[in-house]
Design a protein around this motif. Structure first.
Motif, PDB file in Angstrom:
ATOM      1  N   TYR A 193       0.742  -1.037  -0.193  1.00  0.00           N
ATOM      2  CA  TYR A 193       0.053   0.260  -0.005  1.00  0.00           C
ATOM      3  C   TYR A 193       0.558   1.549  -0.450  1.00  0.00           C
ATOM      4  CZ  TYR A 193      -4.874  -2.071   0.489  1.00  0.00           C
ATOM      5  OH  TYR A 193      -6.231  -2.020   0.107  1.00  0.00           O
TER       6      TYR A 193
ATOM      7  N   ASN B  50       7.718   7.967  -2.486  1.00  0.00           N
ATOM      8  CA  ASN B  50       8.401   7.770  -2.036  1.00  0.00           C
ATOM      9  C   ASN B  50       8.843   6.266  -1.110  1.00  0.00           C
ATOM     10  OD1 ASN B  50       8.707  11.001  -3.044  1.00  0.00           O
ATOM     11  ND2 ASN B  50       8.174  11.044  -1.166  1.00  0.00           N
ATOM     12  N   VAL B  51       8.613   6.312  -0.581  1.00  0.00           N
ATOM     13  CA  VAL B  51       9.007   5.129   0.290  1.00  0.00           C
ATOM     14  C   VAL B  51       8.865   4.006  -0.262  1.00  0.00           C
ATOM     15  CG1 VAL B  51       8.629   3.906   2.929  1.00  0.00           C
ATOM     16  CG2 VAL B  51       8.793   6.483   2.628  1.00  0.00           C
TER      17      VAL B  51
ATOM     18  N   SER C 177      -3.855   5.054  -3.948  1.00  0.00           N
ATOM     19  CA  SER C 177      -5.779   5.971  -3.352  1.00  0.00           C
ATOM     20  C   SER C 177      -6.108   6.179  -4.455  1.00  0.00           C
ATOM     21  CB  SER C 177      -4.799   7.779  -2.428  1.00  0.00           C
ATOM     22  OG  SER C 177      -3.656   8.326  -3.836  1.00  0.00           O
TER      23      SER C 177
ATOM     24  N   ARG D   1      -1.091   4.447 -12.109  1.00  0.00           N
ATOM     25  CA  ARG D   1      -2.741   4.836 -12.860  1.00  0.00           C
ATOM     26  C   ARG D   1      -2.299   5.356 -13.994  1.00  0.00           C
ATOM     27  NH1 ARG D   1      -5.284  10.251 -10.195  1.00  0.00           N
ATOM     28  NH2 ARG D   1      -4.403   9.781  -8.613  1.00  0.00           N
TER      29      ARG D   1
ATOM     30  N   THR E 257       1.714   4.728   3.177  1.00  0.00           N
ATOM     31  CA  THR E 257       0.670   5.790   3.271  1.00  0.00           C
ATOM     32  C   THR E 257       0.683   6.335   4.385  1.00  0.00           C
ATOM     33  OG1 THR E 257      -1.120   4.739   4.259  1.00  0.00           O
ATOM     34  CG2 THR E 257      -0.704   4.145   1.556  1.00  0.00           C
ATOM     35  N   TRP E 258      -0.220   7.010   3.956  1.00  0.00           N
ATOM     36  CA  TRP E 258      -0.535   8.052   5.179  1.00  0.00           C
ATOM     37  C   TRP E 258      -1.440   8.262   5.626  1.00  0.00           C
ATOM     38  CZ3 TRP E 258       3.116  11.545   6.806  1.00  0.00           C
ATOM     39  CH2 TRP E 258       4.695  11.626   5.908  1.00  0.00           C
TER      40      TRP E 258
ATOM     41  N   PRO F 143      -7.276   6.395   6.750  1.00  0.00           N
ATOM     42  CA  PRO F 143      -8.276   5.007   6.960  1.00  0.00           C
ATOM     43  C   PRO F 143      -7.308   3.702   6.972  1.00  0.00           C
ATOM     44  CG  PRO F 143      -7.112   5.629   4.668  1.00  0.00           C
ATOM     45  CD  PRO F 143      -7.468   6.734   6.061  1.00  0.00           C
TER      46      PRO F 143
ATOM     47  N   LYS G 220       3.325   5.856  10.218  1.00  0.00           N
ATOM     48  CA  LYS G 220       2.564   5.952  12.710  1.00  0.00           C
ATOM     49  C   LYS G 220       1.354   5.579  12.687  1.00  0.00           C
ATOM     50  CE  LYS G 220       7.201   7.561  11.764  1.00  0.00           C
ATOM     51  NZ  LYS G 220       7.060   8.541  10.394  1.00  0.00           N
TER      52      LYS G 220
ATOM     53  N   GLY H 250       9.977  -0.148  11.228  1.00  0.00           N
ATOM     54  CA  GLY H 250       9.598   1.547   9.571  1.00  0.00           C
ATOM     55  C   GLY H 250       9.406   2.897  10.281  1.00  0.00           C
TER      56      GLY H 250
ATOM     57  N   SER I 118       7.654  14.080   3.433  1.00  0.00           N
ATOM     58  CA  SER I 118       5.816  15.118   2.302  1.00  0.00           C
ATOM     59  C   SER I 118       5.202  16.035   3.140  1.00  0.00           C
ATOM     60  CB  SER I 118       5.416  13.977   1.292  1.00  0.00           C
ATOM     61  OG  SER I 118       5.278  12.913   1.739  1.00  0.00           O
TER      62      SER I 118
HETATM   63  N1  LIG Z   1      10.419   9.582   4.273  1.00  0.00           N
HETATM   64  C1  LIG Z   1      10.853   8.724   5.323  1.00  0.00           C
HETATM   65  O1  LIG Z   1      11.791   8.506   5.489  1.00  0.00           O
HETATM   66  C2  LIG Z   1       9.692   8.009   5.715  1.00  0.00           C
HETATM   67  C3  LIG Z   1      10.789   7.255   6.785  1.00  0.00           C
HETATM   68  C4  LIG Z   1       9.504   6.384   7.461  1.00  0.00           C
HETATM   69  C5  LIG Z   1       8.243   5.948   7.555  1.00  0.00           C
HETATM   70  N2  LIG Z   1       8.098   7.169   6.176  1.00  0.00           N
HETATM   71  C6  LIG Z   1       6.276   6.988   6.352  1.00  0.00           C
HETATM   72  O2  LIG Z   1       6.180   6.180   4.864  1.00  0.00           O
HETATM   73  C7  LIG Z   1       4.459   6.937   4.982  1.00  0.00           C
HETATM   74  C8  LIG Z   1       5.041   7.020   3.120  1.00  0.00           C
HETATM   75  O3  LIG Z   1       5.708   8.489   3.420  1.00  0.00           O
HETATM   76  P1  LIG Z   1       6.397   8.756   1.314  1.00  0.00           P
HETATM   77  O4  LIG Z   1       7.176   9.797   1.598  1.00  0.00           O
HETATM   78  O5  LIG Z   1       6.102   8.080   0.541  1.00  0.00           O
HETATM   79  O6  LIG Z   1       4.863   9.044   0.961  1.00  0.00           O
HETATM   80  P2  LIG Z   1       4.294   9.426  -0.219  1.00  0.00           P
HETATM   81  O7  LIG Z   1       5.138   9.791  -0.980  1.00  0.00           O
HETATM   82  O8  LIG Z   1       3.254  10.727  -0.168  1.00  0.00           O
HETATM   83  O9  LIG Z   1       3.438   8.534  -0.805  1.00  0.00           O
HETATM   84  C9  LIG Z   1       1.938   8.059  -0.503  1.00  0.00           C
HETATM   85  C10 LIG Z   1       1.718   7.239  -0.963  1.00  0.00           C
HETATM   86  O10 LIG Z   1       0.632   6.536  -0.492  1.00  0.00           O
HETATM   87  C11 LIG Z   1      -0.717   6.390  -1.020  1.00  0.00           C
HETATM   88  N3  LIG Z   1      -1.906   6.976  -0.061  1.00  0.00           N
HETATM   89  C12 LIG Z   1      -2.219   7.412   0.433  1.00  0.00           C
HETATM   90  N4  LIG Z   1      -3.429   7.604   1.070  1.00  0.00           N
HETATM   91  C13 LIG Z   1      -3.463   6.590   0.635  1.00  0.00           C
HETATM   92  C14 LIG Z   1      -5.011   5.064   0.906  1.00  0.00           C
HETATM   93  N5  LIG Z   1      -5.817   5.618   1.824  1.00  0.00           N
HETATM   94  N6  LIG Z   1      -5.083   3.901   0.411  1.00  0.00           N
HETATM   95  C15 LIG Z   1      -3.902   3.519  -0.096  1.00  0.00           C
HETATM   96  N7  LIG Z   1      -3.119   4.360  -0.786  1.00  0.00           N
HETATM   97  C16 LIG Z   1      -3.048   6.066  -0.152  1.00  0.00           C
HETATM   98  C17 LIG Z   1      -0.560   7.516  -2.435  1.00  0.00           C
HETATM   99  O11 LIG Z   1      -1.172   8.108  -3.483  1.00  0.00           O
HETATM  100  P3  LIG Z   1      -1.254   8.444  -4.392  1.00  0.00           P
HETATM  101  O12 LIG Z   1      -0.281   7.763  -5.540  1.00  0.00           O
HETATM  102  O13 LIG Z   1      -2.770   8.255  -5.583  1.00  0.00           O
HETATM  103  O14 LIG Z   1      -1.278   9.684  -3.985  1.00  0.00           O
HETATM  104  C18 LIG Z   1       1.142   7.592  -2.072  1.00  0.00           C
HETATM  105  O15 LIG Z   1       1.258   6.592  -3.589  1.00  0.00           O
HETATM  106  C19 LIG Z   1       4.270   7.665   5.799  1.00  0.00           C
HETATM  107  O16 LIG Z   1       3.084   7.883   6.773  1.00  0.00           O
HETATM  108  C20 LIG Z   1       6.054   8.370   6.235  1.00  0.00           C
HETATM  109  O17 LIG Z   1       5.419   9.021   7.412  1.00  0.00           O
HETATM  110  C21 LIG Z   1       8.138   7.653   5.229  1.00  0.00           C
END
Ligand SMILES: NC(=O)c1ccc[n+]([C@@H]2O[C@H](COP(=O)([O-])OP(=O)(O)OC[C@H]3O[C@@H](n4cnc5c(N)ncnc54)[C@H](OP(=O)(O)O)[C@@H]3O)[C@@H](O)[C@H]2O)c1
Length: 349
Positions: free
Chosen positions: A8, A12-13, A44, A69, A102-103, A111, A131, A156, A217
């Motif tokens: 899911y 970035n991650v 999403s 997509r 995801t967030w 969700p 988290k 993570g 982000s």
């Molecule tokens: N960046 C880090 O170093 C790091 C480290 C540890 C943990 N994290 C955690 O990892 C998570 C993701 O971070 P990120 O930087 O990868 O975020 P991101 O780049 O904003 O990507 C989020 C992804 O989640 C998808 N998404 C959002 N809501 C959703 C839903 N309800 N159902 C299914 N998919 C959904 C988005 O879909 P769309 O593509 O359709 O928008 C996107 O693909 C966050 O919770 C963050 O706190 C990040």
């Protein structure tokens, strides 16, 4: 052992996790006898299901382009219809794992929270980097995992590259943790170091962390101290049975710190750090996050740039301090891989 994964989040991650999985597939087989089959990727707006698994070349192309997509097999459906996205076990007993990158909303955990509860009911193991579900209802999620005999892994979500929860659960097993104190957010530590060493303004230092891809982000969660608060809260609930909510945590961020403040503390022989603490006091656990001006001779003052650090105080082993854990996205994705390897280890007879 074959393991099926439903990923899911393909941001970035999620994309880095795919790259790491592909890069490590040979090593996982030879060293850990694990064959990972990535069966679905969900975002999403919908996703792609491929019960037989994606090929390595296709995964790398998708991760590079990030445009799920536009893929001909992309289905627009609610990500919350879990049964649609997790391929059924066709008569086999291959363990299935949901990786949540995801967030979610921090107050409700949604969700993600409902999705992870449902995953437990479907017999899927969980690895979450998100988290919010853990912040909103840690005890409930642990209970759901236990009731359904599935594993719940979240290294993570608790400082990723810096080993925290696994250290407590494995290396400090048997000990009572009486306090957890840490510099647990790379972005804020980098900003404070750049303001101090290079004289950058807060805004310039923040912009640099965004340009470097260090900041998450949702930048405000980092600088307002919320990300640190979430990590300390999850650790306190997991390791100290704190039973606390995010609203119980006193949180101050770094956005109001000026170059003048930093210069004044430097004159006093101190460096400012964003510190999160959970301390057992009179039968309760007090959790707080805020900037602290730390004497230069103290260990935490030496933790610089995007490094993190954590200090555990325990009854059996005294104080244990660890530093490191920078590494950005690769370390975040790597922590999900670590959880996968440890999860597979726990499932072996
Ligand atoms: N960046 C880090 O170093 C790091 C480290 C540890 C943990 N994290 C955690 O990892 C998570 C993701 O971070 P990120 O930087 O990868 O975020 P991101 O780049 O904003 O990507 C989020 C992804 O989640 C998808 N998404 C959002 N809501 C959703 C839903 N309800 N159902 C299914 N998919 C959904 C988005 O879909 P769309 O593509 O359709 O928008 C996107 O693909 C966050 O919770 C963050 O706190 C990040």
């Amino acid at each position: 052992m074959q393991i099926g994964i439903c990923l899911y989040g393909f941001g970035n991650v999620g994309r880095e996790f795919v790259r790491v999985l592909v890069a490590k597939s040979g090593y996982l087989k030879s060293r850990h006898q694990i064959e990972v089959i990535l069966q679905s990727i969900v975002t999403s707006k919908g996703g792609i299901v491929r019960p037989e698994g994606f090929g390595a070349g296709e995964l790398l192309r998708l991760a590079a382009e990030g445009r799920l997509r536009e893929h001909p097999e992309f289905c627009e459906h609610s990500p919350e219809q879990l049964e649609r996205w997790v391929p059924r076990n066709a008569g086999g007993d291959m363990p299935r794992v949901i990786v949540d990158a995801t967030w979610s909303d921090l107050a409700t955990g949604e969700p993600g929270l409902s999705r992870l509860r449902r995953a437990c009911e479907l017999g899927c193991h969980i690895i979450t980097l998100n988290k919010a579900p853990l912040v909103a209802d840690f005890d409930g999620l642990v209970a759901a995992a236990r009731e359904n005999s599935v594993q719940l892994k979240f290294s993570g979500a608790t400082a990723a590259g810096l080993p925290t929860i696994d250290t407590i659960r494995v290396s400090l097993a048997g000990a009572e943790v009486t306090s957890i104190e840490g510099i647990m957010n790379s972005t804020t530590n980098y900003i404070l170091t750049a303001m101090s060493d290079e004289g950058l303004s807060y805004e310039d230092a923040l912009n640099r962390t965004v340009a470097m891809g260090l900041a998450e982000s949702e930048t405000n969660r980092d600088v307002a101290g919320i990300d640190t608060a979430c990590k300390v809260l999850i650790l306190a609930n997991a390791a100290m049975n704190a039973g606390k909510k995010l609203s119980d945590v006193k949180i101050n961020g770094i956005a109001d710190i000026t170059r003048r403040d930093i210069a004044r503390w430097a004159m006093e022989g101190r460096s400012v750090k964003l510190v999160g603490k959970a301390v057992r006091q009179n039968g309760d656990v007090v959790i707080e996050v805020g900037p602290a001006a730390i004497p230069h001779r103290d260990f935490f003052a030496q933790v610089r740039e995007d490094a993190k650090a954590v200090k555990f105080t325990t009854d059996l082993f005294g104080e244990l301090t660890m530093v490191g854990g920078s590494g950005g996205l690769t370390a975040a994705a790597g922590s999900a891989l670590r959880d996968l390897v440890n999860l597979a280890g726990a499932l072996r007879p």
